[in-house]
Design a protein around this motif. Structure first.
Motif, PDB file in Angstrom:
ATOM      1  N   THR A   1      -3.219   5.419   5.302  1.00  0.00           N
ATOM      2  CA  THR A   1      -3.117   4.429   4.241  1.00  0.00           C
ATOM      3  C   THR A   1      -1.851   4.554   3.406  1.00  0.00           C
TER       4      THR A   1
ATOM      5  N   PHE B   1       2.143   4.563   2.751  1.00  0.00           N
ATOM      6  CA  PHE B   1       3.241   3.887   3.423  1.00  0.00           C
ATOM      7  C   PHE B   1       4.517   4.083   2.617  1.00  0.00           C
TER       8      PHE B   1
ATOM      9  N   PRO C   1       8.546  -4.526  -3.118  1.00  0.00           N
ATOM     10  CA  PRO C   1       7.326  -3.732  -2.910  1.00  0.00           C
ATOM     11  C   PRO C   1       6.097  -4.584  -2.625  1.00  0.00           C
ATOM     12  N   VAL C   2       6.062  -5.787  -3.186  1.00  0.00           N
ATOM     13  CA  VAL C   2       4.866  -6.624  -2.997  1.00  0.00           C
ATOM     14  C   VAL C   2       4.718  -7.017  -1.534  1.00  0.00           C
TER      15      VAL C   2
ATOM     16  N   PHE D   1       3.726  -4.090   0.598  1.00  0.00           N
ATOM     17  CA  PHE D   1       2.300  -3.782   0.395  1.00  0.00           C
ATOM     18  C   PHE D   1       1.428  -4.770   1.143  1.00  0.00           C
ATOM     19  N   GLU D   2       1.746  -6.068   1.024  1.00  0.00           N
ATOM     20  CA  GLU D   2       0.911  -7.092   1.656  1.00  0.00           C
ATOM     21  C   GLU D   2       0.881  -6.904   3.170  1.00  0.00           C
TER      22      GLU D   2
ATOM     23  N   ARG E   1      -1.405  -3.999   3.831  1.00  0.00           N
ATOM     24  CA  ARG E   1      -2.773  -4.354   3.505  1.00  0.00           C
ATOM     25  C   ARG E   1      -3.376  -5.189   4.645  1.00  0.00           C
TER      26      ARG E   1
ATOM     27  N   LEU F   1      -4.264  -3.009   7.548  1.00  0.00           N
ATOM     28  CA  LEU F   1      -5.472  -2.227   7.280  1.00  0.00           C
ATOM     29  C   LEU F   1      -6.716  -3.095   7.428  1.00  0.00           C
TER      30      LEU F   1
ATOM     31  N   ARG G   1      -2.683  -9.244  -7.104  1.00  0.00           N
ATOM     32  CA  ARG G   1      -2.251  -8.087  -6.318  1.00  0.00           C
ATOM     33  C   ARG G   1      -0.774  -7.812  -6.549  1.00  0.00           C
ATOM     34  N   ALA G   2       0.003  -8.891  -6.615  1.00  0.00           N
ATOM     35  CA  ALA G   2       1.441  -8.725  -6.836  1.00  0.00           C
ATOM     36  C   ALA G   2       1.682  -8.091  -8.205  1.00  0.00           C
TER      37      ALA G   2
ATOM     38  N   ILE H   1       0.887  -4.435  -7.891  1.00  0.00           N
ATOM     39  CA  ILE H   1       1.893  -3.687  -7.138  1.00  0.00           C
ATOM     40  C   ILE H   1       3.159  -3.501  -7.969  1.00  0.00           C
ATOM     41  N   ARG H   2       3.533  -4.545  -8.719  1.00  0.00           N
ATOM     42  CA  ARG H   2       4.732  -4.425  -9.555  1.00  0.00           C
ATOM     43  C   ARG H   2       4.509  -3.374 -10.646  1.00  0.00           C
TER      44      ARG H   2
ATOM     45  N   ASP I   1       4.769  -0.113  -8.971  1.00  0.00           N
ATOM     46  CA  ASP I   1       6.149   0.138  -8.588  1.00  0.00           C
ATOM     47  C   ASP I   1       6.976   0.605  -9.791  1.00  0.00           C
TER      48      ASP I   1
ATOM     49  N   ALA J   1       3.814   2.636  -6.005  1.00  0.00           N
ATOM     50  CA  ALA J   1       3.401   1.532  -5.130  1.00  0.00           C
ATOM     51  C   ALA J   1       3.045   2.005  -3.730  1.00  0.00           C
ATOM     52  N   HIS J   2       3.708   3.065  -3.262  1.00  0.00           N
ATOM     53  CA  HIS J   2       3.469   3.515  -1.883  1.00  0.00           C
ATOM     54  C   HIS J   2       2.074   4.110  -1.696  1.00  0.00           C
TER      55      HIS J   2
ATOM     56  N   LEU K   1      -2.811   1.958  -1.083  1.00  0.00           N
ATOM     57  CA  LEU K   1      -3.999   1.825  -0.228  1.00  0.00           C
ATOM     58  C   LEU K   1      -4.783   3.129  -0.089  1.00  0.00           C
ATOM     59  N   GLN K   2      -4.265   4.197  -0.729  1.00  0.00           N
ATOM     60  CA  GLN K   2      -4.981   5.477  -0.665  1.00  0.00           C
ATOM     61  C   GLN K   2      -6.149   5.481  -1.638  1.00  0.00           C
TER      62      GLN K   2
END
Lengths: 312, 271
Positions: A9, A11, A19-20, A23-24, A27, A30, B122-123, B126-127, B130, B135-136, B139-140
């Motif tokens: 998970t 990355f 980054p968005v 991530f997408e 995601r 996954l 979600r954006a 993430i921002r 970040d 951000a990395h 998903l953990q």
């Protein structure tokens, strides 16, 4: 299932990239990999559900057709009370008048004695079972067991204890120690030890290890760690579970009488097999009343205990 | 503008917070200092109503926070973010979903329970991650992170609330110096760039001096100092922490900040 996905998970976000969107992308990947697994599981579940319905012939119309027969049975064991004779005492010849409450409950003395015996059986069995479960729960907790083997031994013991229904243990014990409450008490205690041992050990596994480490750091042995690091944390939960088990055991001790192991169940079995008349209903009502009363009292006590933190 | 008027919180006969009156203009970074048990946490927790005041009022932008109930109270909590000493993340949930918790107020029952968040949200999350360099890990599971990382995720969660006020209850007390610096820098940046008022309980004086526009000293539930870091003298600090007059008291002893190593003074007489 989710454990295996943890490693994948994480990355990397390359410098300069948004980054968005990175991530997408991950995601979506996954979600795709989980989708296959989820669909497989759902299909498997539905297939098993259909097979079980067919095997157990769990069809609505069978249930529907059987429903009236339930009421039919209750019709046969209903008392025939007459309003004008309801509170009449014994007639001159010393016999109760048919249609009066006294006639219906003419064996009340015996019932009360057996109800009392039932409660005492439940109390004794719960106490014995809780004590044994308490002892088992520490080695049975994965985080507390000293060795792997003591852990396995404690777990398997608890499994065997709760795996056998108490009525079966009671049947065997009646054969061994004879008819009467002793067989019932031991049977229920064994089952209690198994069931509570499992629950207690799970409570232990959720206990914080910090106090345990604290006791270890001052030179305490395993018993000191358990006594002062774990017990104060888990005791309120233990008490709550023990009371819940007591409620269950009241029900259990009114059943084991069916195989001769004491309690009111003995009388219920007797009335069903010998008379099958309003006496069945008389005993049933008393059992329901007993169980409800015990449940209500025990629930009160439990809710009071849960909030209390100074319990030892 | 946050206005606290005669705020009191009593636990039985003890007053954890005793008649505090304080006014914080929008965009200020305030450090609250004091001994443990001085009422710092209680004060902060009353501001977003995690603790109920016994007496007194809190006003924010003219709205009476202490009188809010039901959905209006949830709205206030959504607006007034909180960062905890022990991070208070959901360990078994992914980092991104932990951060998205900050949007939960803006969802209906179904989308909240099923964790259905839109791409814009979600954006946003993430921002925020970040910004804190996290951000990395999105998903953990949160429980796989280290303490400093968790606190950064907690700040990201606070950020997606798009708050006007951010409360930080000992945000660096469980962190090592480097992570403490990262977290305090983040709070300072948020305060400067977004104009969010920050109210932070701090257990070390030098952190408060370095990062805050204003320092409030509490002792036994009362404000005993209120001023700029420059105004806080050694004697006053001594008083806040209740040190005896002749006790050795040095900020350096409790300091957790990283500073260049002091050059060792040359031995006298050595050539």
């Amino acid at each position: 299932m989710a454990q295996s996905s943890i490693a994948t998970t994480g990355f990397v976000i390359p410098p300069g990239q948004d980054p968005v969107s990175v991530f997408e992308k991950h995601r979506a990947e996954l979600l795709r990999s989980r989708l296959v697994m989820n669909i497989t599981l759902i299909v498997l579940f539905l297939a098993l559900l259909i097979v079980s319905v067919i095997i157990s012939r769990f069809y609505p119309e069978r249930l529907w057709n059987g429903l009236p027969r339930i009421f039919e049975y209750f019709g046969t064991v209903m008392p025939s009370l007459e309003a004008d004779k309801l509170f009449e005492g014994r007639a001159e010849n010393g016999k109760a008048v048919p249609g009066s409450l006294l006639f219906w409950y003419s064996d009340i003395g015996k019932y009360v004695r057996l109800l009392f015996e039932t409660i005492l059986m439940a109390i004794t069995a719960t106490m014995l079972g809780v004590a044994l479960a308490f002892v088992l729960s520490f080695p049975a907790a994965r985080n507390l067991a000293l060795t792997r083997w003591s852990n396995i031994l404690a777990r398997r013991t608890a499994e065997v204890f709760r795996g056998v229904p108490e009525i079966v243990i009671a049947l065997v014990l009646v054969f061994a120690v004879g008819i009467g409450p002793l067989a019932g008490v031991i049977a229920i205690a064994i089952h209690t030890a198994g069931a509570l041992g499992k629950l207690f050990s799970e409570v232990n596994e959720n206990a914080s290890m910090r106090p345990v480490e604290g006791v270890r750091s001052v030179g305490g042995n395993w018993f000191a760690e358990m006594r002062f690091g774990v017990v104060p944390q888990v005791l309120p939960n233990f008490v709550s579970y023990a009371l819940l088990r007591f409620e269950i055991n009241v029900r259990a001790s009114s059943i084991v009488g069916f195989v001769g192991a004491g309690g009111i169940g003995q009388e219920l079995n007797h009335t069903i097999s010998f008379y099958n008349d309003d006496r069945v209903m008389a005993v049933l009502i008393l059992i329901v009343l007993l169980v409800t009363t015990i449940d209500l009292i025990s629930e009160r006590v439990r809710t009071r205990l849960i909030g209390r933190e100074n319990l030892i | 503008m946050l206005e606290i008027t005669q705020l009191t919180k009593a636990f039985g006969p003890n007053k954890a917070v005793d008649n505090i009156t304080l006014s914080v203009p929008q965009g200020q970074m305030v450090g609250v200092i004091g001994r443990s048990g001085a009422g710092k946490s209680t004060l902060l927790r009353m501001v977003n109503r995690l603790a109920e005041p016994t007496d007194g009022k809190i006003l924010f932008g003219g709205r009476e926070v202490t009188a809010l109930r039901g959905r209006a109270l949830y709205a206030w909590r959504a607006e007034c973010a909180m960062v905890f000493q022990q991070f208070n993340l959901v360990g078994r949930m992914s980092v991104i979903n932990n951060v998205l918790m900050g949007r939960i107020f803006h969802h209906g029952f179904a989308t909240a329970m099923l964790q259905i968040f839109g791409p814009e949200e979600r954006a946003l999350a993430i921002r925020a991650l970040d910004r804190l360099g996290m951000a990395h890990t999105a998903l953990q599971r949160a429980e796989t992170l280290s303490g400093g990382q968790m606190q950064r995720v907690a700040i990201a969660r606070a950020l997606v609330q798009q708050p006007k006020l951010m409360l930080a209850d000992e945000p660096i007390a469980s962190l090592d110096p480097l992570n403490a610096k990262v977290v305090m820098d983040a709070l300072r940046t948020i305060n400067r760039e977004d104009g969010i008022t920050v109210l932070a309980n701090l257990h070390t004086l030098d952190t408060a001096r370095t990062y805050c526009d204003r320092i409030v000293g509490l002792m036994e539930g009362r404000v005993v100092f209120d001023g700029t870091p420059d105004q806080l003298t050694d004697r006053q600090a001594r008083e806040i922490y209740g040190a005896e007059a002749d006790d050795a008291f040095s900020e350096g002893v409790t300091s957790t900040s990283l500073r260049p190593a002091q050059p060792v003074r040359a031995l006298e007489g050595a050539e």
